[in-house]
Design an enzyme around this catalytic site. Structure first.
Site, PDB file in Angstrom:
ATOM      1  N   CYS A  61      -5.958  15.006 -10.226  1.00 54.55           N
ATOM      2  CA  CYS A  61      -5.284  14.117  -9.284  1.00 54.55           C
ATOM      3  C   CYS A  61      -5.551  12.656  -9.630  1.00 54.55           C
ATOM      4  O   CYS A  61      -6.685  12.201  -9.615  1.00 54.55           O
ATOM      5  CB  CYS A  61      -5.779  14.400  -7.872  1.00 54.55           C
ATOM      6  SG  CYS A  61      -5.263  13.176  -6.682  1.00 54.55           S
ATOM      7  N   CYS A  63      -4.738   9.917  -7.984  1.00 53.52           N
ATOM      8  CA  CYS A  63      -5.042   8.986  -6.900  1.00 53.52           C
ATOM      9  C   CYS A  63      -6.517   8.988  -6.524  1.00 53.52           C
ATOM     10  O   CYS A  63      -7.023   7.988  -6.022  1.00 53.52           O
ATOM     11  CB  CYS A  63      -4.181   9.280  -5.678  1.00 53.52           C
ATOM     12  SG  CYS A  63      -4.382  10.931  -5.020  1.00 53.52           S
TER      13      CYS A  63
END
Length: 181
Positions: A61, A63
């Site tokens: 991921c 983010c």
């Protein structure tokens, strides 16, 4: 009732290894024990009485994982650190991750990344994805260091910190110990 298995889908990897490899490598190359199986999870966590363990439930991921790994590494500049550093990769070692989540994160909605500090099977600190994605690597390191200072006794050496500095510079092209402007 929703089970972890139903949330995790099939037991095969979710990502091609060539996508995961660089993110896995960030931690493993610095000496994190890569837990691939349920037996590995049990060996490290149950087989380390009295030891403080830092475990990164790694992720691709962008983010939040983009700050979790550097934050975890930055925390090892502290004068005391966990006895053991380990990592699992969400979406890859599904059986091991499901076992870890069922054993130590029961009742918590599965997400990744997560960073935990544990001792004798008890979670001392759990940074979840929602906490990680709203902060920076330095703040993650600070949260980890606060727990290290309270629970850890393994002292780092100048040589270990110098090697980490070199590793960090080579990996991220930034000197973590350079004065801030």
């Amino acid at each position: 009732m929703i089970s972890i298995d139903s949330l995790m889908g099939n037991q095969g990897p979710s990502y091609p290894e060539q996508i995961v490899a660089p993110y896995r490598k960030e931690l493993v190359d610095y000496g994190f024990d890569h837990l691939m199986t349920v037996e590995d999870v049990n060996r490290v966590i149950a087989g380390s009485p009295g030891k403080v363990i830092m475990l990164v439930l790694n992720s691709v991921c962008g983010c939040s994982a983009r700050v979790s790994r550097p934050g975890a590494l930055l925390s090892f500049f502290n004068h005391v650190v966990p006895d053991i550093k380990a990592t699992l990769f969400a979406g890859m070692e599904k059986e091991a991750v499901a076992h870890f989540r069922a054993s130590f994160l029961s009742g918590i909605t599965p997400s990744s990344p997560n960073i935990l500090v544990m001792k004798d099977g008890q979670v001392l600190l759990h940074l979840q994805r929602h906490q990680i994605e709203t902060t920076d690597a330095g703040s993650i390191a600070d949260a980890l260091i606060a727990v290290y200072n309270e629970h850890c006794i393994r002292e780092t050496t100048e040589a270990e910190r110098a090697a980490l500095r070199e590793y960090f510079i080579n990996l991220y092209q930034v000197d973590p110990l350079a004065p801030q402007e």
